[in-house]
Scaffold this motif. Structure first.
Motif, short mmCIF file in Angstrom:
data_model
loop_
_atom_site.label_atom_id
_atom_site.label_comp_id
_atom_site.label_asym_id
_atom_site.label_seq_id
_atom_site.Cartn_x
_atom_site.Cartn_y
_atom_site.Cartn_z
N ARG A 194 -24.15 1.72 21.53
CA ARG A 194 -23.55 2.82 20.75
C ARG A 194 -24.27 3.01 19.42
NH1 ARG A 194 -18.51 1.10 23.05
NH2 ARG A 194 -18.15 -0.34 21.31
N LYS A 195 -24.61 1.89 18.77
CA LYS A 195 -25.32 1.98 17.48
C LYS A 195 -26.69 2.65 17.64
CE LYS A 195 -23.26 -1.93 15.00
NZ LYS A 195 -23.49 -3.29 14.46
N SER A 197 -27.59 4.63 20.05
CA SER A 197 -27.38 6.04 20.43
C SER A 197 -27.10 6.90 19.19
CB SER A 197 -26.21 6.11 21.41
OG SER A 197 -26.07 7.42 21.89
N ARG A 198 -26.27 6.34 18.26
CA ARG A 198 -25.99 7.08 17.01
C ARG A 198 -27.26 7.21 16.17
NH1 ARG A 198 -20.98 4.14 16.97
NH2 ARG A 198 -21.88 2.58 15.58
N ARG A 199 -28.07 6.15 16.16
CA ARG A 199 -29.31 6.19 15.39
C ARG A 199 -30.28 7.23 15.96
NH1 ARG A 199 -33.35 1.04 14.45
NH2 ARG A 199 -34.78 2.07 13.02
N LYS A 201 -29.44 9.99 17.48
CA LYS A 201 -28.94 11.32 17.07
C LYS A 201 -29.31 11.60 15.61
CE LYS A 201 -25.05 11.40 20.28
NZ LYS A 201 -23.58 11.28 20.44
#
Length: 360
Positions: A194-195, A197-199, A201
């Motif tokens: 998740r981290k 994936s956020r990075r 984006k």
């Protein structure tokens, strides 16, 4: 009208039942297909060949060769130990997550190896019960065994009762500990995914912003530069501005290279595969723990009945116990085979996940 509503509700319930049955059939079909794959058959054959070799070596007077001591070395391809050594010294935190996955899967494979050995011992011990069943079957109806037949029956039953339950080493506590380890790693991997994936984006947004800035900045800069160049007195200022602009553009490009989206995508794919691999292991070991519990309880029950039978030494008791074994014979054999299939599938899933991580 009540009858109409009732028939409609029955129709809906029938549709639900048919959907559930259809879904269950699909899962069962996928499960059966896994057993028909070449990879599964290769693992199963390796298991049987290795255990037969170990049994033959144990029966021979010479000591067994040390190279046959670990079945997992033959079933794991590639082997995790070499992968762990190759990335354990890396300072990259993502490599540490992958190293943890390799360590956990290696530990899981060793547990599977122990279970396969337990199955092998259970089958060897079960031969005593099969001999007893065959002997009783050969007796004429209503007759008792002769003194020689009784001696053979008593010998086989005593031998079975004296042997340790092969599944006693795998108590529920070990499975719970393994489950907790898998759960912790699964949460760590999913959180990391998740981290990243956020990075990813965020990097996309930064890249778009940088691109927009470069386009607008270039346009504005060249307009200003054109105005400055129209005045010869400030031509030098324009040249210096041009150098400064290209220097800044180079720094921006360097920053963009550091924010490599493709590299993060590759890391995300590997960690996602590892997370899915752990999730599959959680399900595999959940199923195995249930089968092991049933086999452990059944084995203890058999040992108790045999102990009573040997202790009392009565023919009627002997026949009753053997009939009980005969009734549950096919169930016991099927449970052993089911556990063996689950273990081979677990090895297959581990190998597949590791290959995908390496190639990803």
């Amino acid at each position: 009208m009540g009858n109409t509503l009732s028939s409609k509700n029955q129709g809906r319930d029938g549709d639900k039942d048919s959907l559930i049955t259809s879904a269950s059939n699909n899962v069962n079909e996928e499960y059966k297909q896994a057993f028909r794959t070449t990879s599964y058959m290769e693992i199963l054959n390796k298991v049987h060949d290795h255990l037969d070799d170990v049994h033959s070596a144990a029966a021979s007077p010479s000591p067994p060769p040390t190279q046959n001591s670990h079945l997992s070395r033959y079933l794991l391809d590639p082997h995790q130990e070499s992968l762990i050594n190759s990335i354990s010294d890396s300072s990259n935190p993502n490599h540490q997550f992958l190293a943890n996955y390799f360590k956990v899967s290696l530990e899981a494979s060793r547990v599977c190896e122990s279970l396969l050995t337990n199955i092998h011992h259970a089958r060897i011990n079960h031969r005593r019960i099969k001999k007893v069943i065959k002997l009783i079957k050969r007796l004429p109806k209503g007759s008792n065994p002769s003194s020689e037949e009784y001696r053979v029956l008593h010998e086989n039953l005593s031998s079975f009762a004296s042997r340790r339950n092969p599944f006693s080493t795998m108590d529920p506590g070990k499975f719970h500990k393994l489950h907790d380890t898998h759960e912790v790693l699964f949460r760590e991997l999913t959180t990391r995914c998740r981290k990243i994936s956020r990075r990813k984006k965020m990097i996309k947004l930064i890249k778009r912003g940088i691109t927009s800035f470069l386009v607008m900045g270039c346009g504005a800069f060249f307009v200003v530069l054109l105005i400055l160049l129209m005045h010869c007195s400030v031509g030098l200022v324009g040249v210096l501005g041009l150098v400064m602009w290209f220097t800044m553009a180079k720094k921006i490009q360097k920053m963009r290279r550091k924010c490599d989206e493709k590299r993060l995508e590759g890391v995300l794919v590997k960690l996602d595969i590892a997370a899915k691999g752990v999730y599959i292991m959680i399900n595999d070991f959940g199923t195995m723990s249930q089968i092991v519990k049933r086999l452990r309880d059944e084995y203890e029950r058999r040992k108790y009945l045999v102990g009573v039978c040997v202790g009392k030494g009565k023919n009627e008791m002997l026949k009753k116990v053997v009939r009980e074994f005969q009734m549950r014979e096919s169930w016991f054999v099927e449970e052993l085979e089911e556990l063996e299939r689950q273990i081979c599938l677990c090895f297959l899933d581990i190998n597949r996940s590791i290959r995908l991580i390496i190639s990803g």
